[in-house]
Scaffold this motif. Sequence first.
Motif, PDB file in Angstrom:
ATOM      1  N   LYS A  16       0.850  -1.130   0.136  1.00 23.28           N
ATOM      2  CA  LYS A  16      -0.030   0.065   0.143  1.00 23.28           C
ATOM      3  C   LYS A  16       0.954   1.125  -0.042  1.00 23.28           C
ATOM      4  N   ALA A  17       1.893   1.428   0.582  1.00 18.43           N
ATOM      5  CA  ALA A  17       2.691   2.280   0.794  1.00 18.43           C
ATOM      6  C   ALA A  17       3.687   2.600  -0.440  1.00 18.43           C
ATOM      7  N   ARG A  18       3.669   1.569  -1.374  1.00 23.60           N
ATOM      8  CA  ARG A  18       4.416   1.700  -2.505  1.00 23.60           C
ATOM      9  C   ARG A  18       3.299   2.197  -3.798  1.00 23.60           C
ATOM     10  N   LYS A  19       2.072   1.846  -3.473  1.00 20.88           N
ATOM     11  CA  LYS A  19       1.038   2.114  -4.168  1.00 20.88           C
ATOM     12  C   LYS A  19       0.713   3.742  -4.052  1.00 20.88           C
ATOM     13  N   ALA A  20       0.781   4.319  -3.008  1.00 22.17           N
ATOM     14  CA  ALA A  20       0.670   5.491  -2.665  1.00 22.17           C
ATOM     15  C   ALA A  20       1.725   6.485  -3.103  1.00 22.17           C
ATOM     16  N   VAL A  21       2.953   5.913  -3.262  1.00 22.41           N
ATOM     17  CA  VAL A  21       4.067   6.572  -3.789  1.00 22.41           C
ATOM     18  C   VAL A  21       3.870   6.800  -5.224  1.00 22.41           C
ATOM     19  N   GLU A  22       3.486   5.478  -5.835  1.00 26.78           N
ATOM     20  CA  GLU A  22       3.154   5.534  -7.194  1.00 26.78           C
ATOM     21  C   GLU A  22       2.125   6.314  -7.513  1.00 26.78           C
ATOM     22  N   ASP A  23       1.031   6.431  -6.884  1.00 28.77           N
ATOM     23  CA  ASP A  23       0.039   7.496  -7.504  1.00 28.77           C
ATOM     24  C   ASP A  23       0.854   9.019  -7.301  1.00 28.77           C
ATOM     25  N   VAL A  24       1.367   9.298  -6.335  1.00 29.24           N
ATOM     26  CA  VAL A  24       1.899  10.704  -6.097  1.00 29.24           C
ATOM     27  C   VAL A  24       2.766  10.885  -7.424  1.00 29.24           C
ATOM     28  N   ALA A  25       3.818   9.926  -7.665  1.00 32.37           N
ATOM     29  CA  ALA A  25       4.576  10.018  -8.832  1.00 32.37           C
ATOM     30  C   ALA A  25       3.728  10.291 -10.239  1.00 32.37           C
ATOM     31  N   ALA A  73      15.647  28.237  -5.080  1.00 31.53           N
ATOM     32  CA  ALA A  73      15.149  29.589  -4.773  1.00 31.53           C
ATOM     33  C   ALA A  73      13.629  29.206  -4.092  1.00 31.53           C
ATOM     34  N   MET A  74      13.225  28.093  -4.536  1.00 24.97           N
ATOM     35  CA  MET A  74      11.723  27.851  -4.044  1.00 24.97           C
ATOM     36  C   MET A  74      11.655  26.698  -3.160  1.00 24.97           C
ATOM     37  N   LYS A  75      12.935  26.480  -2.485  1.00 24.93           N
ATOM     38  CA  LYS A  75      12.927  25.359  -1.598  1.00 24.93           C
ATOM     39  C   LYS A  75      12.095  25.111  -0.363  1.00 24.93           C
ATOM     40  N   GLY A  76      11.792  26.229   0.217  1.00 23.33           N
ATOM     41  CA  GLY A  76      10.774  26.121   1.284  1.00 23.33           C
ATOM     42  C   GLY A  76       9.354  25.945   0.717  1.00 23.33           C
ATOM     43  N   PRO A  77       8.840  26.463  -0.262  1.00 23.79           N
ATOM     44  CA  PRO A  77       7.381  26.063  -0.558  1.00 23.79           C
ATOM     45  C   PRO A  77       7.514  24.535  -1.085  1.00 23.79           C
ATOM     46  N   ILE A  78       8.382  24.127  -1.997  1.00 24.85           N
ATOM     47  CA  ILE A  78       8.370  22.765  -2.264  1.00 24.85           C
ATOM     48  C   ILE A  78       8.287  21.957  -1.226  1.00 24.85           C
ATOM     49  N   GLU A  79       9.327  22.043  -0.151  1.00 26.54           N
ATOM     50  CA  GLU A  79       9.367  21.189   0.995  1.00 26.54           C
ATOM     51  C   GLU A  79       7.965  21.217   1.633  1.00 26.54           C
ATOM     52  N   ALA A  80       7.406  22.343   1.932  1.00 26.62           N
ATOM     53  CA  ALA A  80       5.977  22.477   2.508  1.00 26.62           C
ATOM     54  C   ALA A  80       4.953  21.680   1.818  1.00 26.62           C
ATOM     55  N   GLU A  81       4.915  21.610   0.347  1.00 27.23           N
ATOM     56  CA  GLU A  81       4.099  20.882  -0.200  1.00 27.23           C
ATOM     57  C   GLU A  81       4.345  19.352  -0.318  1.00 27.23           C
ATOM     58  N   ILE A  82       5.677  18.861  -0.270  1.00 32.06           N
ATOM     59  CA  ILE A  82       6.121  17.651  -0.152  1.00 32.06           C
ATOM     60  C   ILE A  82       5.347  17.122   1.263  1.00 32.06           C
ATOM     61  N   ARG A  83       5.672  17.799   2.424  1.00 34.40           N
ATOM     62  CA  ARG A  83       5.224  17.599   3.412  1.00 34.40           C
ATOM     63  C   ARG A  83       3.840  17.304   3.694  1.00 34.40           C
ATOM     64  N   ARG A  84       3.004  18.450   2.965  1.00 28.43           N
ATOM     65  CA  ARG A  84       1.507  18.314   2.834  1.00 28.43           C
ATOM     66  C   ARG A  84       1.021  16.757   2.444  1.00 28.43           C
ATOM     67  N   VAL A  85       1.477  16.705   1.167  1.00 27.43           N
ATOM     68  CA  VAL A  85       1.272  15.435   0.408  1.00 27.43           C
ATOM     69  C   VAL A  85       1.605  14.288   1.230  1.00 27.43           C
ATOM     70  N   LEU A  86       2.466  14.134   1.861  1.00 26.33           N
ATOM     71  CA  LEU A  86       2.896  13.007   2.828  1.00 26.33           C
ATOM     72  C   LEU A  86       1.775  12.794   4.013  1.00 26.33           C
ATOM     73  N   GLU A  87       1.601  13.882   4.629  1.00 26.16           N
ATOM     74  CA  GLU A  87       0.572  13.805   5.626  1.00 26.16           C
ATOM     75  C   GLU A  87      -0.758  13.431   5.100  1.00 26.16           C
ATOM     76  N   GLU A  88      -1.235  13.633   3.922  1.00 25.28           N
ATOM     77  CA  GLU A  88      -2.538  13.579   3.308  1.00 25.28           C
ATOM     78  C   GLU A  88      -2.255  11.964   2.983  1.00 25.28           C
ATOM     79  N   LYS A  89      -1.445  11.536   2.324  1.00 25.09           N
ATOM     80  CA  LYS A  89      -1.420  10.224   1.856  1.00 25.09           C
ATOM     81  C   LYS A  89      -0.938   8.962   2.903  1.00 25.09           C
ATOM     82  N   PHE A  90       0.031   9.356   3.583  1.00 29.86           N
ATOM     83  CA  PHE A  90       0.412   8.555   4.881  1.00 29.86           C
ATOM     84  C   PHE A  90       0.247   8.840   6.141  1.00 29.86           C
ATOM     85  N   LYS A  91      -0.991   8.732   6.805  1.00 26.58           N
ATOM     86  CA  LYS A  91      -1.277   9.179   7.957  1.00 26.58           C
ATOM     87  C   LYS A  91      -1.135   8.172   9.035  1.00 26.58           C
TER      88      LYS A  91
END
Length: 91
Positions: A16-25, A73-91
């Motif tokens: 399931k973890a692999r499937k969720a990562v695949e969906d995000v990719a 130059a956009m590292k902060g917003p990119i990192e924040a979006e990654i964390r948001r998606v991880l929280e959403e997909k991997f609770k």
Amino acid sequence: MPSIDIRHPHSLAPAKARKAVEDVAKKLAERFDIQYEWDGDVLNFARSGVDGKIAVSPEHLRVTAQLGFLLGAMKGPIEAEIRRVLEEKFK
């Protein structure tokens, strides 16, 4: 070169973890023309300006990426979006 290194715990079964990562990719590929491929339990992804991977282990995910000059130059917003998606997909 700016980099991202995020570890995110999860309690999903490995398949399931692999499937969720695949969906995000797949979404990233559609939105940002990112190319990706699996190498065992590691999903490697790349496009102009970014090169990274998502390693799936039984207890956590690890997202690492090297950002080029423009995306750096956009590292902060990119990192924040990654964390948001991880929280959403991997609770």
